[in-house]
Write an enzyme that holds these catalytic residues in place. Structure first.
Site, short mmCIF file in Angstrom:
data_model
loop_
_atom_site.label_atom_id
_atom_site.label_comp_id
_atom_site.label_asym_id
_atom_site.label_seq_id
_atom_site.Cartn_x
_atom_site.Cartn_y
_atom_site.Cartn_z
N HIS A 1 3.58 46.52 76.15
CA HIS A 1 3.85 46.43 74.98
C HIS A 1 2.97 45.71 74.04
O HIS A 1 2.54 44.83 74.57
CB HIS A 1 5.35 46.29 74.17
CG HIS A 1 6.32 47.26 75.09
ND1 HIS A 1 6.96 46.79 76.31
CD2 HIS A 1 6.70 48.53 74.72
CE1 HIS A 1 7.69 47.83 76.54
NE2 HIS A 1 7.67 48.76 75.64
N ASP B 1 3.89 41.68 76.73
CA ASP B 1 4.59 41.87 78.12
C ASP B 1 3.48 42.64 79.31
O ASP B 1 4.18 42.79 80.43
CB ASP B 1 6.16 42.44 78.38
CG ASP B 1 5.95 43.76 77.77
OD1 ASP B 1 4.86 44.34 77.29
OD2 ASP B 1 6.92 44.44 77.35
N SER C 1 7.74 56.54 71.68
CA SER C 1 8.17 55.87 72.46
C SER C 1 8.38 54.46 72.04
O SER C 1 8.41 54.10 70.82
CB SER C 1 7.77 55.91 73.92
OG SER C 1 6.62 55.64 73.96
#
Length: 256
Positions: free
Chosen positions: A190, A187, A14
């Protein structure tokens, strides 16, 4: 394809995979470490869960491909582990289904070649406070908790042990750093550069310790076009040249 043919290392997953070439990411670091040794190929998909991965598995890894990957590094789980939405939409995948989806991914990859090597990355933790702060008005509430991440990480590790697969425990590895909450994420979800360096360190450790023949540890792999040449740089004696094929002085970290 461009030649000569090198071993292919595919990163499949992902967003943590898709953006692994951004901002000193772990994919770009691996590409540098394996320069002239292997081609690192990115197959990352922002926002995806293990269900969507299964939908395209045969397209990303076709069984009839002329060349099969030498190594596949797989990461799904962060989106699967999000809390369910009342609408039934969204990336959440119940834990039992996640386990079976990952099992199917591993089984498909194993079927591609008797020589293929596989490493799974488990679900990392998150900075819950920053996730709440960064929630966009474009989205419904994002339910991301460390407890859910831990459950999906543990399940991934248990599955890998059952299937005799190599696994990197990102849940534990990132939290070994005391300031992981502030240092490891861009963040809250990530990876920042510091987090990516931990991922690389753990992957290299697996590759170094794995009893695979041939070895995929970077120092054990041949370097392309590494033979001496009269066109190499000339030494101070003005008579001999030096082969720069194995130079790594440009790297901030001299990876073991």
């Amino acid at each position: 394809m461009v030649g000569p043919q090198r071993p292919q290392f595919v990163l499949f997953g992902s967003s943590i995979v898709q953006i692994s070439y951004s901002n000193g990411g772990w994919g770009s670091i691996l590409s540098d470490i394996y320069a002239r040794k292997a081609d690192v190929i990115l197959r990352g998909y922002y926002g995806w869960n293990s269900r969507r991965a299964l939908q395209v598995l045969d397209q990303v890894f076709p069984k009839d491909a002329a060349v099969q990957p030498t190594l596949v590094i797989v990461y799904f789980g962060g989106n699967d582990s999000m809390g369910p939405h009342s609408s039934g939409l969204g990336p959440h995948v119940p834990l039992p289904e996640y386990i079976e989806n990952m099992r199917k991914i591993a089984t498909h990859l194993k079927s591609l070649s008797e020589n293929i090597r596989i490493i799974f990355l488990s679900c990392p933790p998150v900075d819950e406070a920053r996730v709440r702060e960064n929630t966009s008005s474009y989205f419904s509430e994002l339910v991301r908790t460390n407890e859910l991440c831990r459950q999906y990480s543990d399940a991934c590790i248990e599955l890998c042990n059952e299937m005799n697969l190599k696994v990197v425990d990102l849940w534990t590895a990132l939290q070994k750093r005391e300031d992981w909450l502030t240092a490891c994420f861009s963040d809250g979800i990530h990876l920042a550069e510091a987090g990516s360096k931990i991922v690389v360190e753990e992957i290299i450790k697996v590759l170094k310790e794995a009893e695979w023949t041939p070895s995929l540890y970077w120092k054990s792999m041949p370097t392309e076009f590494a033979e001496d040449s009269p066109y190499d740089l000339v030494l101070a004696d003005g008579k001999t040249t030096i082969n720069p094929s194995e130079w790594t002085y440009h790297r901030e970290i001299q990876w073991d």
